[in-house]
Design a protein around this motif. Structure first.
Motif: not given
Lengths: 311, 600, 556
Positions: A167-168, A222, A263, A296-298, A301, A304, C35-36, C38, C439-444, C450, C453-457
């Motif tokens: 998606e990104l 990502y 973040y 990083c991804i946050k 991207f 939103q 992850n937390a 990066p 935490r996971r990488l793409d979330s907060y 977080s 947005f659409e995260s593929p992870l």
């Protein structure tokens, strides 16, 4: 922006050299390219990026250095005392013209900055090598060390379908000049994720995940640090790609504002690219001591949430 | 590192292949079974990063045992070495002898290169099913050549030359070639007792597998003398000899040695460049097959003189007999105390091993060798820094060609001055030439510098009966053509340079009237396109455009195509990163200018 | 922050990010920075590539641990035990920095006596880490020329979080790994301006610039500028506020940019207390669960892209945030909302701009004085302290400790005697598994940002467990299971993670609307910091049998 001098004094010796007949003094450790830029002399560069160790793969920045049998890549060659450099000889111009033509005949450079101007400046005509061959979809299956012998009726190129698997961001390797920057950013120089590498050899060389698996099956996290360094538009935010496809991407109407990521507590610098009160892309300043252009991804991207406004 | 491997799992055989090089994994994170200890500690970091150079041998093991390199194997290697799968894939896909797609265990590599083509070998479009084309296999004296590889544990490798189409067909269907003939057949001068050979002196006279035999024929005398002389004096002798590198670049050997010896950074490494891949070149192979202990001894001396405690012989993967014989020589030398700690009581320690190439001409480039040895793609590095300062593993490194090294034995034995008295002012000492093509007795010839092309061809028995001379390729695909008018050219560095050609690696490929010169040029162009590493634009794209233009010229000559070729040649020569691109147009250029191949 | 302030007088990480690139040894303790954090980890990676050794201390073999030369997988909550064991080994091996201890610290003798019981064997037994590994880390710390000790919530989110921090500070004092370039102690802040909040006095005992509210001189300065009287005593921290709600001592709350209904441990309890308030005002950019409980919601603006201001990061770098887009609808700049509120309450605050607010702060807080907007812009942010307009201080704190003369060293840094104190909630036959969170990488955090947005992870919330536990409980990857603690039950898919050992399970707080992990966590509070023990609860995992007619819903 200058970086903060924190500890100790770094005294760098200065080096005197001659560029195009003009004497110039720069700090030890500088490259010929940076010395030229100090003087206001423009040297075209394609694969050079300011956050990645120069790979000098494109060879468009070549200059003549007295005593050197071959031309020298200005982006990576360090200045030496007494060096005599020429940036605008018949040899350098020929070299730049041919490199522009070779790339132009094999890669879609439509989004690569300055190419049109340089083409006219160096009288480069990529089309003179012949009719471009049709796009192919089997570049990822090339057999190393073997190719179908050319018949010369058309000239091969790297045109191929766009890779859209998440998606990104999208990967349009028709635009890839193999500057290696995305691989270096994903790999040891910054992100150390190594989701992509350089695969194959010769003209079949390509940026690839292992066995060309989709990004979603790869190690990709990502971070988009590859997009940040891509000089040709081969790697692109999906938002930008979709807007370009729809004809609504208006770079000249966009603003760029530096701020800090909302973040975690690292405090990464973001540059928000805004069009019509919408964030359409995020980059990071390459000269900032916290990020050096990386996110990083946050950070890259995760914007939103401030524009999911429609109710 | 935080590896992410997908769900593909290595088979038992694949794991065994990997373990045969790396040993069984000692912790869960590296692919071992999970123990109590793994729940509480794990080790990665520097210890694993230091294993990266094991990647190439490990890929070889899988490719040898299984025949190809699967996702599962790459995942398992990734765990064992802590290297990301995408990186490993990048390395595996760089080499032509590896495959990342499943293929039959039997691989028949048919040489389609210049010498074999000239000697009636098959072309890429004539190959029988089950075989595939190969660049020069370095067996030009017995052209046309075929290399058969059968995966298994152990894998089998054998060269068949000359090979008829019938034989090639049989190989593809499962026949196995007989063992190669004695190497003495590659050195026709050995039959002639009136010639005193030095570099080739032992070939055919000693058992290449016997260290006793080697010692009975003067082996390890030079090493003893070198130790007696001391490192500095050895370098002085090499300097005095005027020896220059025999790999093609002709850099003064003594200067290189002195530069490495004087580097303050340690350790120093020595590398023997035995990745002989220049089409038409086979001298290093003949030495390694026929007198492998000489190379080992010379490596010990070079490393002693320059303070290297570890050395590598980067040996071409397509040379099975050379690999066997050199490996035996290393093993035997180790047993007898010529390798290892405190060699001959000198206090000098030296470890030597073979790194096997995997099908990449570019790895003969001295900095590409470093990347290949370190487990990276064999792409050349930028110079400066030069290898003597920053070489393999970032340390000062001595890189010498096989022939160069073997010359050192006589220099140490007889003194540099004696050596310097041979040859001409600009080209001192002895030289090996690789004669192939339409001569009566093709093979390796040892001569003193100064001999003319005509004399050399005469030495090889002249042209084959029925042949008339059309052209001679000097120095290989990276060299240049000369014509029948150039037969009185002295084969020295200075004379060939003045004639716009080069001796390169000593190739003298004699092409008679039966050879299609346009076809030769197309093959040269195809060769460089296949072998370009792809890193820089002038070479990556330039070699492709060059091939396309030659294909067009083959169909009808257009003057703008000739002009474009010339322009391509200039940018490749001026702006390529390494010697491959810089010379990729030189033979074609000479054919056009000197032989008027495309004259309208 | 409390720990560092106690020992050194300043509540901030002592080094800059760039110093981790040039250090010899990096210890990441209770931190999965890969992850937390990066981009901080990018600096760590530079350090690794420059030759630094990395040690990771974490119950989980996290992504960070996978980079380590050695990972030590300790029992949850045994950090003090591990630290004390390391200390004893350093002392007994003669690796303590005697001259630094003598010149720049106090309380060593007592400290040394307190760790004496922590032999390698004892430490190994308590922490679960093999003695040899503890010894290796001790010697690495003792022998390193410079070391960076970094931690995150794995250290602080315990009932004894401050003690955990103090125990790490002890190690740095023992070896002299503080107050020098590339040597230091670095808490990595979990939220983008948590450091800035403290800098600005959002602490119960501090005025802006870490000036003590009980310090009359400092307080008077503020009173004069603001023309008000400031209560001269320490206020409540968040935990104490909830306690006060419970006892009816606090009846109204003004919540700005926080979501305590979902972010607090034992979330059900927190929600009940918020509901009980007489008056709740929430100022936020989202209609959070907390906002849903509010009497009044004030729509604020996203400070990082809809307003002008500053934030402070984990290396004490104050940086500018700028307005790039207009806030939607009736949302206002947060400062403007406060000014308007003040106005309604009868105070006229006159600020021409947000920069004007900042300049007022600069005039009151000496450590911020040199940070004009212009300099912040030119220098890419400035690390505090920055006392003057023409100078930048060293990038590391507490260099004074190494001063030649005693009088220049200031207050000597005290060692702290810290006592091992395992998690409040013990595992029992009924609740045999240790739940820890992260935490996971793409979330907060609670996912309000977080989730946009659409995260593929992204996977939805899972309960991660070891392969061994999965086998013994007959659970397969992806199977929906029920997780129960003494406080509540949630339902989530199981995910098998070989970074976990038997007995240890892991969840995140990222998807509270689907799986409210904080229904499980325990509200065991560190009295010194007010932080709850998010990192250690006792739980049970049950298979959901087909015969269960109805799948229990979250929060039931």
């Amino acid at each position: 922006m200058s970086t903060q001098v924190t500890t100790g004094l770094h005294i760098r010796r200065s080096v005197q050299l001659t560029i195009d007949g003009q004497s110039v003094t720069v700090a030890e450790g500088e490259t010929i390219l940076s010395a030229c830029r100090t003087m206001g002399t423009e040297i075209p560069t394609l694969c050079f990026g300011d956050t990645i160790t120069p790979k000098n793969a494109c060879r468009v920045c070549m200059v003549e250095v007295e005593g050197s049998r071959v031309l020298v890549p200005s982006c990576s060659r360090k200045v030496e005392p007494g060096m005599v450099v020429r940036t605008d000889t018949e040899r350098t111009d020929h070299s730049r013209k041919l490199v522009l033509e070779l790339l132009g005949s094999s890669v879609d450079l439509s989004l690569t900055k300055n190419v049109a101007r340089w083409n006219s400046e160096y009288e480069a005509e990529p089309i003179r090598f012949g009719k471009p061959a049709a796009p192919t979809n089997d570049r990822d299956e090339a057999t190393t060390g073997h190719h179908h012998v050319a018949d010369g009726s058309s000239v091969v190129n790297v045109l191929q379908p766009v890779k859209i698997d998440n998606e990104l961001y999208v990967r349009d390797y028709s635009k890839c000049i193999m500057c290696y920057q995305c691989v270096d950013a994903c790999g040891e120089q910054w992100q150390n994720t190594f989701a992509i590498g350089v695969a194959g050899r010769g003209f079949d060389i390509r940026i690839s995940t292992e066995f060309n698996v989709d990004l979603t099956d790869s190690a990709c996290v990502y971070c988009g640090n590859c997009i940040q360094v891509c000089p040709t538009g081969a790697l692109m935010f999906t938002s930008e790609y979709n807007m370009r496809e729809a004809g609504t991407w208006k770079e000249e109407e966009q603003t760029q504002t530096d701020t800090i990521c909302p973040y975690c507590g690292v405090g990464c610098s973001l540059t928000l690219h805004v069009q019509d009160n919408e964030i359409v892309k995020v980059t990071s300043p390459s000269d900032h001591s916290v990020t050096h252009g990386n996110l990083c991804i946050k950070g890259r991207f995760g914007f939103q949430h401030v524009q999911n406004r429609a109710e | 590192m935080d590896l992410k491997v997908n769900s593909s799992v290595a088979t038992r055989d694949e794991r065994d292949a990997v373990d045969s090089v790396l040993g069984k994994p000692t912790q869960y994170t590296q692919g071992g079974t999970r123990t109590e200890q793994d729940l509480r500690i794990s080790r990665a970091g520097e210890a694993l990063r230091n294993l990266r150079h094991m990647l190439l041998p490990t890929l070889h093991a899988v490719n040898d045992h299984i025949g190809w390199i699967s996702r599962g194997s790459i995942n398992y290697i990734a765990q064992q070495l802590d290297v990301a799968p995408a990186e490993i894939y990048g390395v595996a896909s760089f080499y032509a002898l590896f495959s990342t797609t499943e293929r039959p265990k039997r691989q028949v590599h048919v040489c389609i290169d210049l010498a074999c083509r000239a000697m009636g070998g098959l072309r890429e479009d004539e190959l029988p099913e089950g075989t595939h084309p190969s660049p020069c296999l370095g067996t030009c004296e017995r052209a046309p050549a075929v290399l058969v590889i059968e995966a298994g544990n152990p894998a089998r490798h054998e060269v068949l030359a000359p090979a008829t189409p019938v034989q090639i067909n049989a190989l593809a269907k499962g026949a196995w070639p007989e063992a190669e003939p004695s190497i003495v057949s590659a050195t026709p001068q050995a039959d002639d007792d009136s010639t005193k050979l030095v570099l080739l002196g032992r070939i055919g006279k000693v058992d290449p597998l016997s260290i006793t035999d080697y010692q009975q024929h003067g082996g390890f005398v030079a090493l003893r003398k070198a130790i007696q002389l001391g490192a500095t004096s050895v370098i002085d002798e090499v300097n005095a000899s005027g020896l220059v590198g025999r790999g093609g670049a002709a850099f003064p050997t003594g200067r290189k040695w002195g530069a490495v010896a004087g580097q303050p950074a340690f350790p120093h490494y020595s590398i023997c460049n035995a990745d002989e891949s220049e089409p038409g070149t086979f001298k290093d192979r003949v030495i390694m097959e026929g007198d492998p202990f000489a190379l080992v001894e010379a490596m010990i001396i070079a490393s002693f003189a320059t303070g290297c405690e570890q050395g590598f012989i980067y040996l071409r993967g397509e040379y099975p007999r050379a690999i066997r014989n050199v490996q035996n020589a290393i093993n035997e030398s180790k047993k007898q105390g010529f390798l290892g700690d405190n060699i001959l009581g000198s206090g000098f320690n030296f470890a030597l091993s073979i790194v096997r190439g995997a099908g990449a001409y570019i790895c003969g480039e001295e900095t590409a060798i470093f990347n290949s040895i370190e487990g990276y793609r064999g792409e050349p590095r930028n110079k400066p820094p030069f290898p003597v300062e920053v070489g393999v593993f970032g340390k000062p490194t001595l890189v010498n060609n096989v022939e160069t090294l073997v010359n050192v034995l006589s220099i140490v034995n007889d003194g540099g001055a004696t050596y310097a008295a041979l040859g001409t002012e600009g080209s001192k000492g002895r030289k090996l030439f690789c004669l192939s093509g339409a001569v009566t007795k093709p093979g390796i010839y040892e001569v003193e510098f100064g001999i003319t092309l005509r004399q050399l061809i005469d030495l090889a028995g002249g042209l084959r009966s029925g042949s008339t001379l059309q052209a001679i390729l000097l120095g290989g695909a990276a060299g240049g053509f000369v014509g029948p008018d150039d037969l009185d050219l002295p084969l020295t560095m200075e004379a060939t340079h003045a004639a716009g050609s080069s001796l390169g690696s000593g190739v003298v490929m004699v092409l008679d009237q039966s050879v299609d010169m346009v076809d030769q040029l197309r093959r040269i162009a195809a060769f460089f396109r296949d072998e370009s590493c792809g890193q820089c634009v002038p070479c990556r794209v330039g070699t492709v455009r060059q091939e396309e233009i030659i294909s067009r010229l083959a169909q009808g000559v257009q003057s703008q195509d000739i002009e474009m070729l010339r322009e391509l040649g200039t940018v490749m020569r001026d702006a390529s990163i390494c010697g491959l691109g810089q010379t990729a147009n030189s033979a074609i250029d000479s054919a056009i200018n000197k032989l008027k191949v495309f004259a309208q | 922050m409390v720990g560092l302030a106690t020992v050194f007088g300043a509540g901030g990480g002592t080094s800059s990010y760039q110093e981790v690139e040039t250090t010899d040894l990096i210890v990441m303790w209770g931190s999965n920075a890969r992850n937390a954090h990066p981009i901080y980890f990018h600096h760590v990676l530079k350090g690794i590539h420059n030759g630094a050794k990395l040690y990771s201390v974490d119950p989980r073999r996290s992504e960070t641990a996978q980079w380590a030369d050695l990972w030590l997988g300790l029992n949850v909550g045994s950090d003090v035990a591990l630290s004390n064991t390391i200390a004893r080994e350093i002392i007994h091996a003669g690796l303590a920095n005697r001259s630094f201890i003598e010149n720049s610290t106090s309380g060593f003798a007592e400290y040394a006596a307190s760790v004496e019981e922590w032999t390698l064997e004892h430490g190994s037994k308590t922490t679960g880490v093999p003695a040899e590994a503890i010894r290796e880390l001790a010697h690495a710390l003792g022998n390193a020329k410079t070391a960076q000790i970094c931690w995150t919530l794995g250290i602080t989110e315990h009932h004894n979080g401050v003690d955990n921090v103090l125990s790490l500070i002890n190690l740095a004092l023992l070896c002299g790994h503080v107050g020098r370039p590339s040597a230091g102690l670095n808490p990595l802040r979990g939220q983008n301006n948590v450091q800035g909040g403290g800098d600005m006095g959002a602490l119960p005992n501090k005025l802006p610039g870490f000036q003590d509210v009980e310090d009359d001189v400092a307080r008077t300065k503020f009173e004069k500028m603001w023309n008000v009287t400031i209560p001269p005593k320490t206020g409540w921290n968040l935990t104490q506020m909830f306690e006060a709600m419970e006892h009816g001592k606090m009846r109204s709350a003004f919540v700005i940019g926080e979501n305590p209904a979902q972010s607090e441990a034992d979330g059900a309890h927190a929600t009940a207390l918020l509901k009980n308030l007489e008056h709740l005002v929430v100022q936020d950019i989202f209609l959070t669960k907390t906002a849903e409980l509010a009497d009044v919601v004030l729509p604020g603006s996203a400070s990082w892209c809809e307003a002008e201001g500053t934030v402070t990061n984990s290396e004490r770098r104050v940086q500018r945030v700028r307005k790039a887009i207009n806030p939607p609808g009736n949302a206002h700049d947060d400062i403007q909302i406060l000014v308007d509120l003040a106005s309604v309450m009868g105070h006229t605050w006159k600020y021409e701009s947000n920069e004007h607010v900042w300049n007022e702060l600069r005039s009151l807080s000496p450590m911020h004085f040199g940070m004009t907007y212009e300099r912040l812009e030119d220098l890419g942010g400035i690390q505090w302290p920055c006392f003057s307009l023409d100078k930048i201080e060293p990038s590391y704190l507490h260099g004074r400790l190494w001063a030649e003369k005693l009088e220049d060293r200031g207050r000597l840094a005290p060692f702290s005697v810290v006592i091992d104190s395992p998690p409040v909630e013990k595992t029992t036959p009924e609740f045999p598994l240790r739940l820890t969170t992260g935490r996971r990488l793409d979330s907060y955090n609670t996912g309000v940002q977080s989730g946009g947005f659409e995260s593929p992870l992204r996977m939805a919330e899972t309960v991660d467990l070891s392969p061994e536990d999965a086998v013994s409980m007959g659970i397969v990857d992806g199977e929906i299971v029920r997780i129960t603690s003494p406080r509540g039950t949630v339902v989530a898919p199981a995910r098998i993670d070989d970074g976990l050992r038997p007995g240890l399970v892991f969840m995140t707080p990222h998807f509270p609307n689907e799986v409210d992990t904080n229904l499980l966590t325990i509200e065991a509070i560190d009295p010194k910091s007010g932080t709850a023990e998010f990192k250690a609860a006792a739980v049970r995992i049950d298979k959901i049998l087909k015969s269960d007619a109805r799948v229990p819903v979250a929060g039931e």
